[in-house]
Scaffold this active site. Structure first.
Site, PDB file in Angstrom:
ATOM      1  N   ASN A  21      -1.966   0.094   6.811  1.00 30.23           N
ATOM      2  CA  ASN A  21      -1.434  -1.170   7.323  1.00 30.23           C
ATOM      3  C   ASN A  21      -0.537  -1.914   6.328  1.00 30.23           C
ATOM      4  OD1 ASN A  21      -3.461  -2.053   5.665  1.00 30.23           O
ATOM      5  ND2 ASN A  21      -4.559  -3.238   7.204  1.00 30.23           N
TER       6      ASN A  21
ATOM      7  N   LYS B  88       0.821  -1.218   0.000  1.00 30.43           N
ATOM      8  CA  LYS B  88       0.000   0.000   0.000  1.00 30.43           C
ATOM      9  C   LYS B  88       0.859   1.275   0.000  1.00 30.43           C
ATOM     10  CE  LYS B  88      -3.805  -2.394   2.338  1.00 30.43           C
ATOM     11  NZ  LYS B  88      -4.856  -2.302   3.390  1.00 30.43           N
TER      12      LYS B  88
ATOM     13  N   HIS C 290      -2.081  -5.546   1.661  1.00 25.61           N
ATOM     14  CA  HIS C 290      -3.392  -6.197   1.557  1.00 25.61           C
ATOM     15  C   HIS C 290      -3.161  -7.668   1.269  1.00 25.61           C
ATOM     16  CE1 HIS C 290      -7.516  -7.019   0.274  1.00 25.61           C
ATOM     17  NE2 HIS C 290      -6.998  -7.645  -0.766  1.00 25.61           N
TER      18      HIS C 290
ATOM     19  N   ARG D  85      -2.068 -14.628   4.754  1.00 26.89           N
ATOM     20  CA  ARG D  85      -2.666 -13.866   5.862  1.00 26.89           C
ATOM     21  C   ARG D  85      -1.874 -14.069   7.160  1.00 26.89           C
ATOM     22  NH1 ARG D  85      -7.324 -11.200   4.789  1.00 26.89           N
ATOM     23  NH2 ARG D  85      -8.332 -11.429   6.819  1.00 26.89           N
TER      24      ARG D  85
ATOM     25  N   GLU E 261     -10.077 -10.253  -7.113  1.00 27.93           N
ATOM     26  CA  GLU E 261      -9.143  -9.135  -6.947  1.00 27.93           C
ATOM     27  C   GLU E 261      -7.997  -9.216  -7.961  1.00 27.93           C
ATOM     28  OE1 GLU E 261     -10.118  -8.750  -2.174  1.00 27.93           O
ATOM     29  OE2 GLU E 261      -8.122  -9.392  -2.794  1.00 27.93           O
TER      30      GLU E 261
ATOM     31  N   THR F 280      -5.085  -7.259  10.816  1.00 26.93           N
ATOM     32  CA  THR F 280      -5.376  -5.987  10.130  1.00 26.93           C
ATOM     33  C   THR F 280      -4.799  -4.803  10.905  1.00 26.93           C
ATOM     34  OG1 THR F 280      -7.430  -6.945   9.298  1.00 26.93           O
ATOM     35  CG2 THR F 280      -7.250  -4.541   9.215  1.00 26.93           C
TER      36      THR F 280
ATOM     37  N   ARG G  80       2.918  -6.789   8.790  1.00 28.72           N
ATOM     38  CA  ARG G  80       2.260  -5.596   9.359  1.00 28.72           C
ATOM     39  C   ARG G  80       2.916  -5.167  10.674  1.00 28.72           C
ATOM     40  NH1 ARG G  80      -3.734  -7.506   7.583  1.00 28.72           N
ATOM     41  NH2 ARG G  80      -3.938  -6.248   5.693  1.00 28.72           N
TER      42      ARG G  80
ATOM     43  N   TYR H 156     -12.847  -1.550  -3.190  1.00 30.34           N
ATOM     44  CA  TYR H 156     -13.272  -1.631  -1.789  1.00 30.34           C
ATOM     45  C   TYR H 156     -14.789  -1.472  -1.644  1.00 30.34           C
ATOM     46  CZ  TYR H 156      -8.416  -1.591  -0.260  1.00 30.34           C
ATOM     47  OH  TYR H 156      -7.107  -1.934  -0.020  1.00 30.34           O
TER      48      TYR H 156
ATOM     49  N   PHE I 254     -15.088   4.246   7.719  1.00 32.86           N
ATOM     50  CA  PHE I 254     -13.723   4.565   7.277  1.00 32.86           C
ATOM     51  C   PHE I 254     -13.565   4.524   5.759  1.00 32.86           C
ATOM     52  CE2 PHE I 254     -13.844   0.006   8.398  1.00 32.86           C
ATOM     53  CZ  PHE I 254     -13.430  -0.575   7.198  1.00 32.86           C
TER      54      PHE I 254
HETATM   55  P1  CMP Z   1      -7.449  -4.587   4.142  1.00 35.76           P
HETATM   56  O1  CMP Z   1      -7.892  -5.716   5.022  1.00 35.76           O
HETATM   57  O2  CMP Z   1      -6.332  -4.782   3.229  1.00 35.76           O
HETATM   58  O3  CMP Z   1      -8.726  -4.059   3.337  1.00 35.76           O
HETATM   59  C1  CMP Z   1      -9.709  -3.280   3.991  1.00 35.76           C
HETATM   60  C2  CMP Z   1      -9.000  -2.129   4.639  1.00 35.76           C
HETATM   61  O4  CMP Z   1      -9.802  -1.220   5.328  1.00 35.76           O
HETATM   62  C3  CMP Z   1      -8.053  -2.659   5.704  1.00 35.76           C
HETATM   63  O5  CMP Z   1      -7.029  -3.369   5.096  1.00 35.76           O
HETATM   64  C4  CMP Z   1      -7.653  -1.375   6.373  1.00 35.76           C
HETATM   65  O6  CMP Z   1      -6.662  -0.688   5.626  1.00 35.76           O
HETATM   66  C5  CMP Z   1      -8.961  -0.592   6.279  1.00 35.76           C
HETATM   67  N1  CMP Z   1      -9.609  -0.592   7.575  1.00 35.76           N
HETATM   68  C6  CMP Z   1     -10.182  -1.645   8.192  1.00 35.76           C
HETATM   69  N2  CMP Z   1     -10.690  -1.260   9.387  1.00 35.76           N
HETATM   70  C7  CMP Z   1     -10.416   0.059   9.509  1.00 35.76           C
HETATM   71  C8  CMP Z   1     -10.683   1.032  10.506  1.00 35.76           C
HETATM   72  N3  CMP Z   1     -11.327   0.707  11.610  1.00 35.76           N
HETATM   73  N4  CMP Z   1     -10.266   2.297  10.283  1.00 35.76           N
HETATM   74  C9  CMP Z   1      -9.625   2.629   9.145  1.00 35.76           C
HETATM   75  N5  CMP Z   1      -9.351   1.731   8.153  1.00 35.76           N
HETATM   76  C10 CMP Z   1      -9.739   0.478   8.337  1.00 35.76           C
END
Ligand code: CMP
Length: 139
Positions: free
Chosen positions: A114, A11, A117, A87, A128, A93, A104, A51, A59
Site C-alpha cells: 500500500n 514502501k 506507512h 493519515r 517509530e 489502508t 494510496r 511490525y 499476514f
Molecule cells: P501499515 O498500516 O503501514 O502497517 C501495517 C501493514 O500491514 C499495513 O500498512 C499493510 O501493509 C499490512 N496489512 C494490513 N492488513 C493487511 C491484510 N489484510 N493483508 C495483508 N497486509 C495487510
C-alpha cells in the site's frame, strides 16, 4: 501531548514503481516539513521488530517479506496535527477504500502493498521515528 510529528515510510512497492519523487512532492505540497530522511533497506529482524504488534496476524509473514524485499524511504515529518493530517493525506489502508487524490489511491496496488506507512498515534510516531533515526539525524 501532541508532538506535531509523524513517521512515514515509502514502501518497497512504491520505490520499485518509481514513485519516490511524486510521493515526496505530495507530502511537501501538503505542508509537511521533512526533519529526517533516509534511503535504506530493512533487515528481517528490523521488520519483525517494527511490525511486532502484528506478529499474530495471518499476514505477518507476507508483510515482513514485502517490507524487506527492497529499499524504502523513511522520514520524520513535522506539521501541526501531523499524525491525523498525514493519515488523511495517505488515505485508507486498503487503496480500494482510499479517497480520490490520496497517496494510496494514486500509488498503492493492494492492502498489503500500500505504498506508504503513516503512524497511527503521537506515541507510535515517536517510537517509530526513534526506531529509524538517531537524535543527531533529526533536524
Ligand atoms: P501499515 O498500516 O503501514 O502497517 C501495517 C501493514 O500491514 C499495513 O500498512 C499493510 O501493509 C499490512 N496489512 C494490513 N492488513 C493487511 C491484510 N489484510 N493483508 C495483508 N497486509 C495487510
Amino acid at each position: 501531548m501532541s508532538t506535531n510529528r509523524t513517521f512515514t515510510m515509502i514502501k518497497p512497492d512504491a520505490v520499485e514503481n518509481g514513485h519516490i519523487g511524486a510521493i515526496l512532492e505530495k507530502i511537501t505540497a501538503a505542508g509537511f516539513k521533512i526533519v529526517a530522511m533516509k534511503y535504506t533497506q530493512l533487515s528481517l529482524r528490523d521488520a519483525q521488530e517494527f511490525y511486532g504488534v502484528h506478529r499474530e496476524r495471518p499476514f505477518f509473514g507476507e508483510l515482513v517479506e514485502f517490507m524487506t524485499r527492497g529499499p524504502i524511504v523513511s522520514a520524520i515529518l513535522e506539521k501541526e496535527n501531523a499524525v491525523e493530517d498525514f493519515r488523511a493525506l495517505i488515505g485508507a489502508t486498503n487503496p480500494a477504500d482510499a479517497a480520490e487524490g490520496t497517496i494510496r489511491k494514486m500509488f498503492a496496488t493492494s492492502i498489503g502493498e500500500n505504498a506508504v506507512h503513516g503512524s497511527d498515534s503521537d506515541e507510535n510516531a515517536a517510537l517509530e521515528g526513534s526506531f529509524h533515526f538517531a537524535g543527531r539525524e533529526i533536524y
